[in-house]
Write an enzyme that holds these catalytic residues in place. Structure first.
Site, mmCIF file in Angstrom:
data_model
loop_
_atom_site.group_PDB
_atom_site.id
_atom_site.type_symbol
_atom_site.label_atom_id
_atom_site.label_comp_id
_atom_site.label_asym_id
_atom_site.label_seq_id
_atom_site.Cartn_x
_atom_site.Cartn_y
_atom_site.Cartn_z
ATOM 1 C CB CYS A 220 -0.856 -0.069 1.137
ATOM 2 S SG CYS A 220 -2.324 -1.061 1.069
ATOM 3 C CG ASP B 293 10.755 -9.080 -5.645
ATOM 4 O OD1 ASP B 293 9.525 -9.774 -5.667
ATOM 5 O OD2 ASP B 293 11.760 -9.257 -4.948
ATOM 6 C CG HIS C 72 -4.598 -4.076 2.092
ATOM 7 N ND1 HIS C 72 -3.300 -4.319 2.050
ATOM 8 C CD2 HIS C 72 -5.235 -5.152 2.919
ATOM 9 C CE1 HIS C 72 -3.238 -5.126 3.116
ATOM 10 N NE2 HIS C 72 -4.105 -5.715 3.664
ATOM 11 N N GLY D 237 5.048 -19.525 1.206
ATOM 12 C CA GLY D 237 6.203 -18.628 1.379
ATOM 13 C C GLY D 237 5.564 -17.118 1.438
ATOM 14 C CB THR E 195 7.048 -12.420 2.856
ATOM 15 O OG1 THR E 195 7.290 -12.047 1.378
ATOM 16 C CG2 THR E 195 7.996 -13.637 2.918
ATOM 17 C CG HIS F 81 -1.244 -5.384 -0.958
ATOM 18 N ND1 HIS F 81 -1.757 -3.997 -0.582
ATOM 19 C CD2 HIS F 81 -1.576 -5.553 -2.002
ATOM 20 C CE1 HIS F 81 -2.234 -3.519 -1.715
ATOM 21 N NE2 HIS F 81 -2.422 -4.261 -2.704
ATOM 22 C CG HIS G 180 2.343 -10.007 -4.267
ATOM 23 N ND1 HIS G 180 1.939 -9.989 -2.817
ATOM 24 C CD2 HIS G 180 3.342 -10.686 -4.138
ATOM 25 C CE1 HIS G 180 2.759 -10.766 -2.340
ATOM 26 N NE2 HIS G 180 3.795 -11.298 -3.066
ATOM 27 C CG HIS H 128 5.902 -13.234 -7.330
ATOM 28 N ND1 HIS H 128 6.736 -12.825 -6.808
ATOM 29 C CD2 HIS H 128 5.141 -13.535 -6.274
ATOM 30 C CE1 HIS H 128 6.890 -12.816 -5.528
ATOM 31 N NE2 HIS H 128 5.613 -13.150 -5.171
HETATM 32 P P1 5GP Z 1 5.866 -13.015 -1.387
HETATM 33 O O1 5GP Z 1 6.656 -13.850 -0.803
HETATM 34 O O2 5GP Z 1 4.760 -12.287 -0.456
HETATM 35 O O3 5GP Z 1 4.999 -13.941 -2.613
HETATM 36 O O4 5GP Z 1 6.455 -11.949 -2.268
HETATM 37 C C1 5GP Z 1 6.849 -10.831 -1.846
HETATM 38 C C2 5GP Z 1 7.870 -10.012 -2.653
HETATM 39 O O5 5GP Z 1 7.984 -8.826 -2.264
HETATM 40 C C3 5GP Z 1 9.217 -10.837 -2.335
HETATM 41 O O6 5GP Z 1 9.728 -11.428 -3.651
HETATM 42 C C4 5GP Z 1 9.983 -9.652 -2.222
HETATM 43 O O7 5GP Z 1 11.161 -9.702 -2.653
HETATM 44 C C5 5GP Z 1 9.395 -8.572 -2.461
HETATM 45 N N1 5GP Z 1 9.424 -7.131 -1.501
HETATM 46 C C6 5GP Z 1 9.377 -7.292 -0.307
HETATM 47 N N2 5GP Z 1 9.743 -5.986 0.175
HETATM 48 C C7 5GP Z 1 9.716 -5.138 -0.884
HETATM 49 C C8 5GP Z 1 10.120 -3.902 -0.963
HETATM 50 O O8 5GP Z 1 10.068 -2.922 -0.086
HETATM 51 N N3 5GP Z 1 10.220 -3.342 -2.355
HETATM 52 C C9 5GP Z 1 9.983 -4.184 -3.600
HETATM 53 N N4 5GP Z 1 10.245 -3.637 -4.655
HETATM 54 N N5 5GP Z 1 9.991 -5.718 -3.266
HETATM 55 C C10 5GP Z 1 9.547 -5.953 -2.176
HETATM 56 ZN ZN ZN Z 2 -1.973 -3.224 1.392
#
Ligand code: 5GP
Ligand code: ZN
Length: 112
Positions: free
Chosen positions: A8, A31, A47, A93, A95, A98, A100, A102
């Protein structure tokens, strides 16, 4: 905007990011820890964390996000193909809570 949500804050411009696309309902940025030569995150500004929170309106929103990925793939360097991943929950996994998408590509991606 949900407090303490990093995506957000990125969508609102409060945390810097390398944005490649933005419109009223979507932001796409690189990323910070890329897992492929090109690794983008396609994020709805609305969100919510999980597909289990989808409403009819959000389902249409997600559909439009995927249409936008298809429309912009060439300018994002993904003309040779790409992979979409949505991590959901602990075992996957996830993290950032919100939702998203990839978007991975720019090279041959391993599968298996
Ligand atoms: P998840 O693990 O939730 O599927 O993906 C979260 C992704 O967000 C990870 O690949 C991580 O590298 C990326 N990420 C986390 N914090 C930030 C940030 O502050 N900026 C950017 N550009 N990517 C982020
Ligand atoms: Zn959010």
């Amino acid at each position: 905007m949900t407090d303490n949500c990093i995506f957000c804050k990125i969508a609102a411009g409060e945390i810097p990011s390398q944005k490649v696309y933005e419109d009223e309902e979507t932001v796409v940025f690189r990323d910070i820890e890329p897992k492929a030569k090109i690794h983008l995150l396609c994020v709805p500004k609305d969100h919510f964390a999980y597909l289990s929170e989808l409403t009819e309106v959000r389902a249409r929103l997600l559909g439009r996000l995927m249409q936008k990925i298809a429309e912009h793939k060439d300018e994002w360097g993904l003309s040779q193909g790409y992979r979409l991943v949505i991590n959901q929950g602990e075992n996957a996994g996830q993290t950032v809570n919100h939702l998203h998408i990839h978007v991975l590509g720019g090279e041959t991606l391993e599968w298996e």
